[in-house]
Design a protein around this motif. Sequence first.
Motif, mmCIF file in Angstrom:
data_model
loop_
_atom_site.group_PDB
_atom_site.id
_atom_site.type_symbol
_atom_site.label_atom_id
_atom_site.label_comp_id
_atom_site.label_asym_id
_atom_site.label_seq_id
_atom_site.Cartn_x
_atom_site.Cartn_y
_atom_site.Cartn_z
ATOM 1 N N THR A 1 46.026 -41.477 60.496
ATOM 2 C CA THR A 1 44.750 -41.652 59.944
ATOM 3 C C THR A 1 44.399 -43.031 59.762
ATOM 4 O O THR A 1 43.240 -43.712 60.250
ATOM 5 C CB THR A 1 44.548 -41.026 58.579
ATOM 6 N N LEU A 2 45.426 -43.835 59.715
ATOM 7 C CA LEU A 2 45.197 -45.340 59.763
ATOM 8 C C LEU A 2 45.018 -45.828 60.917
ATOM 9 O O LEU A 2 44.098 -46.702 61.183
ATOM 10 C CB LEU A 2 46.421 -46.112 59.081
ATOM 11 N N CYS B 1 45.544 -55.642 62.287
ATOM 12 C CA CYS B 1 45.295 -54.232 62.565
ATOM 13 C C CYS B 1 46.196 -53.768 63.698
ATOM 14 O O CYS B 1 47.033 -52.834 63.475
ATOM 15 C CB CYS B 1 43.815 -53.970 63.277
ATOM 16 N N TRP C 1 42.403 -44.004 70.743
ATOM 17 C CA TRP C 1 43.897 -43.715 70.784
ATOM 18 C C TRP C 1 44.001 -42.461 71.293
ATOM 19 O O TRP C 1 43.197 -41.585 71.333
ATOM 20 C CB TRP C 1 44.490 -43.763 69.300
ATOM 21 N N ARG D 1 50.020 -40.481 56.614
ATOM 22 C CA ARG D 1 48.811 -41.141 56.628
ATOM 23 C C ARG D 1 48.737 -41.949 57.802
ATOM 24 O O ARG D 1 47.687 -42.695 57.955
ATOM 25 C CB ARG D 1 48.354 -41.855 55.621
ATOM 26 N N LEU E 1 46.131 -35.487 64.250
ATOM 27 C CA LEU E 1 45.298 -36.200 63.087
ATOM 28 C C LEU E 1 45.087 -34.957 62.011
ATOM 29 O O LEU E 1 44.389 -34.110 62.358
ATOM 30 C CB LEU E 1 43.831 -36.739 63.578
ATOM 31 N N ASP F 1 43.802 -44.255 63.437
ATOM 32 C CA ASP F 1 42.426 -43.987 63.748
ATOM 33 C C ASP F 1 41.389 -44.858 63.478
ATOM 34 O O ASP F 1 40.440 -44.900 63.959
ATOM 35 C CB ASP F 1 42.251 -42.418 63.438
ATOM 36 N N ALA F 2 41.580 -45.102 61.885
ATOM 37 C CA ALA F 2 40.691 -46.141 61.559
ATOM 38 C C ALA F 2 40.577 -47.495 62.181
ATOM 39 O O ALA F 2 39.466 -47.978 62.025
ATOM 40 C CB ALA F 2 40.723 -45.953 60.038
ATOM 41 N N LEU F 3 41.666 -47.882 62.519
ATOM 42 C CA LEU F 3 41.900 -49.260 62.860
ATOM 43 C C LEU F 3 41.586 -49.652 64.263
ATOM 44 O O LEU F 3 41.256 -50.748 64.638
ATOM 45 C CB LEU F 3 43.234 -49.799 62.693
ATOM 46 N N CYS F 4 41.683 -48.556 65.271
ATOM 47 C CA CYS F 4 41.654 -48.802 66.560
ATOM 48 C C CYS F 4 40.272 -48.276 67.039
ATOM 49 O O CYS F 4 39.455 -47.773 66.396
ATOM 50 C CB CYS F 4 42.988 -48.219 67.399
ATOM 51 N N ASP F 5 40.055 -48.759 68.546
ATOM 52 C CA ASP F 5 38.731 -48.350 68.956
ATOM 53 C C ASP F 5 38.954 -46.838 69.766
ATOM 54 O O ASP F 5 37.970 -45.937 69.894
ATOM 55 C CB ASP F 5 38.223 -49.367 70.086
ATOM 56 N N HIS G 1 44.541 -34.354 53.744
ATOM 57 C CA HIS G 1 45.716 -35.149 53.124
ATOM 58 C C HIS G 1 45.999 -34.586 51.580
ATOM 59 O O HIS G 1 45.001 -34.328 50.851
ATOM 60 C CB HIS G 1 45.246 -36.778 53.006
#
Length: 157
Positions: A119-120, A50, A128, A116, A104, A122-126, A108
């Motif tokens: 968006t990636l 990630c 940002w 994107r 963000l 935002d989905a992968l981290c706790d 899309h």
Amino acid sequence: MTTEIPLDNPRSRTALFVASPKGAAFCRRLARRQLADWGLHSTHTEPFHCALLIVAELAANAITHGRIAGRGFELHLSLTTSVRRGTTLRIEISDPRGDRLPVLPAVHTPNAQTGRGLTLIDALCDRWGTIPRHPNSKTVWAELDLAPAAPTTPDVP
């Protein structure tokens, strides 16, 4: 107000890169090597991958949207342990375009070739966000919680 107290000295690494595709490739390579040196590739496999994707997306954004001729971008990685959060990996990419803050996207376009990355991230981290830097530059950061904080034990009378 809560103050986060580091339990040990943070491990960190900072490097400057040319704002070009080759600079982004060097950035990704350095991040991979540093995270492996810290042992993330064997102890935290999913966060390791990630983190590499987050670095790749932030570096791509820096050379695409944050570029100013003759100025590069900076990668800063830090690994800290705190009472409140446990072990956290923080990834920061700084670029000279403080006037272009990341947003963000709400929607899309289905066949779009770009758009994107955030968006990636935002989905992968706790967590940002962005931090303005002087003069007219910015840092985009992302954090991954690697290990939970130690449970607190109630005081026994």
